[in-house]
Scaffold this motif. Structure first.
Motif, short mmCIF file in Angstrom:
data_model
loop_
_atom_site.label_atom_id
_atom_site.label_comp_id
_atom_site.label_asym_id
_atom_site.label_seq_id
_atom_site.Cartn_x
_atom_site.Cartn_y
_atom_site.Cartn_z
N GLY A 198 -56.01 23.16 23.70
CA GLY A 198 -55.38 24.06 22.84
C GLY A 198 -55.90 23.42 21.38
O GLY A 198 -57.09 22.44 21.90
N ARG A 199 -56.32 24.22 20.11
CA ARG A 199 -56.54 23.16 19.04
C ARG A 199 -56.03 22.43 18.33
O ARG A 199 -54.24 21.55 18.84
N GLU A 200 -56.60 21.14 18.15
CA GLU A 200 -55.87 19.22 18.48
C GLU A 200 -55.70 18.80 19.23
O GLU A 200 -54.77 17.83 19.11
N ALA A 201 -55.45 19.64 20.45
CA ALA A 201 -54.86 18.95 21.51
C ALA A 201 -55.48 18.04 22.60
O ALA A 201 -57.20 17.83 22.35
N SER A 202 -54.86 17.56 22.82
CA SER A 202 -55.83 16.34 24.36
C SER A 202 -54.97 16.23 25.65
O SER A 202 -53.82 16.62 25.19
N ASP A 203 -56.04 16.33 26.73
CA ASP A 203 -55.54 16.01 28.09
C ASP A 203 -56.45 14.98 28.45
O ASP A 203 -57.42 14.50 28.01
N THR A 204 -56.66 15.26 29.99
CA THR A 204 -56.76 14.31 31.12
C THR A 204 -57.59 15.28 31.84
O THR A 204 -57.12 16.03 32.34
N ILE A 205 -59.20 15.16 32.25
CA ILE A 205 -59.99 15.16 33.37
C ILE A 205 -60.20 14.16 34.27
O ILE A 205 -59.96 13.01 33.29
N VAL A 206 -60.45 14.61 35.52
CA VAL A 206 -60.54 13.45 36.76
C VAL A 206 -62.06 14.14 37.58
O VAL A 206 -62.52 15.05 37.32
N PHE A 207 -62.86 13.50 38.24
CA PHE A 207 -63.92 13.64 38.33
C PHE A 207 -62.94 12.81 39.89
O PHE A 207 -63.09 11.16 40.00
N THR A 208 -64.05 13.46 40.51
CA THR A 208 -63.76 12.34 42.15
C THR A 208 -64.90 12.24 43.32
O THR A 208 -65.99 13.19 43.05
N TRP A 209 -65.51 11.19 43.83
CA TRP A 209 -66.21 10.91 45.15
C TRP A 209 -66.03 11.25 46.19
O TRP A 209 -64.29 9.94 46.07
N PRO A 210 -65.84 11.41 47.46
CA PRO A 210 -65.71 11.23 49.34
C PRO A 210 -65.78 9.75 49.37
O PRO A 210 -64.69 9.58 50.14
N GLU A 211 -67.39 9.55 48.52
CA GLU A 211 -67.63 7.99 49.40
C GLU A 211 -67.67 6.99 48.50
O GLU A 211 -68.26 7.24 47.46
N ASP A 212 -67.72 5.73 48.87
CA ASP A 212 -68.01 4.92 47.40
C ASP A 212 -70.06 4.79 47.25
O ASP A 212 -70.59 4.73 48.07
N PHE A 213 -69.99 4.35 46.46
CA PHE A 213 -71.30 4.44 45.64
C PHE A 213 -72.24 2.89 46.51
O PHE A 213 -71.30 1.98 46.14
N LYS A 214 -73.52 3.64 46.38
CA LYS A 214 -73.89 2.55 47.15
C LYS A 214 -74.51 1.22 46.16
O LYS A 214 -75.19 0.58 46.36
#
Length: 252
Positions: free
Chosen positions: A220-236
């Motif tokens: 919404g206008r002037e609203a805030s929210d949370t977004i999430v990114f995930t990965w299935p394995e650890d990074f090298k």
């Protein structure tokens, strides 16, 4: 025949033909198609056929080619890969919608093992990523990724406009499976929908470690929210810097 009879005949003829001529001229003028940006002609202030000047469409010789800064493929799990490229559109006043592109993966012998086609929005005067996920290669291992445009972008005039989305805060958790969480805010007075975000993670040398994409359905206008990114394995490699880029949205 008397002079008066001749004049009378001329007056009668004129009273018939002059109105007909006036009507014919009027019909010709009003019946002609008005110049437009869709008539297949160079008119108005156009600099090409239906392009340039006051037309939205940009003449191809007026637009600079976009630059493909880099392209990477990224392992996800087993035979699944993601691909990401970084594009620079130096045209400050030109944007293009639904630009068709192709990602190709090649093995170490230069043999094509996978191709993914798609389309993307190219904003004016911007540097932005394009991301594709879930590319399955089976037993074949990619060695190189190539990004290319399948058609010349159809450029339209549009002044640079900063995306009205602010990344307020970010947090990368790598204790279990990696997860990047961010708080975002809509700084505009319009409701936004179908907002696409691409996250890119870099190591200390500036190398891309991994990337991901998520879509927020509404904000919404002037609203805030949370977004999430995930990965299935650890990074090298160790991640020291994260970037989250809003790439597309619809304003309502």
């Amino acid at each position: 025949m008397s002079v008066w009879a001749t004049k009378r005949k001329f007056i009668i003829s004129s009273s018939i033909f002059i109105p007909l001529i006036v009507v014919a001229v009027f019909l010709y003028i009003t019946g002609r198609e008005k110049p437009s940006c869709f008539d297949g002609l160079i008119n108005q202030d156009e600099r090409g056929v239906d392009c340039g000047g006051s037309c939205v469409a940009v003449c191809q010789n007026e637009a600079e080619d976009v630059a493909i800064l880099w392209t990477r493929f990224l392992p996800v799990i087993d035979d699944v890969y993601s691909v990401v490229t970084l594009i620079e559109n130096s045209n400050k006043s030109f944007e293009a919608k639904n630009v068709p592109y192709s990602f190709k993966l090649f093995d170490e012998e230069g043999v094509l093992i996978y191709e993914r086609k798609g389309s993307a929005f190219f904003p004016a005067g911007s540097t932005f990523p394009i991301f594709e996920h879930a590319l399955r290669t089976g037993e074949r291992v990619p060695s190189r990724a190539v990004f290319s445009l399948r058609n010349t972008p159809f450029w339209e005039q549009r002044e640079f406009e900063k995306i009205p989305i602010q990344i307020v805060s970010k947090n990368l958790d790598q204790e279990n499976t990696p997860k990047l969480t961010a708080v975002i805010k809509n700084n505009s007075l319009k409701n936004l929908s179908q907002i696409s975000f691409i996250a890119m993670l870099f190591d200390a040398d500036g190398n891309l470690v991994n990337a991901s994409k998520t879509v927020l359905s509404t904000l919404g206008r002037e609203a805030s929210d949370t977004i999430v990114f995930t990965w299935p394995e650890d990074f090298k490699n160790t991640v020291v810097r994260t970037e989250i880029v809003p790439v597309e949205y619809t304003a309502n």
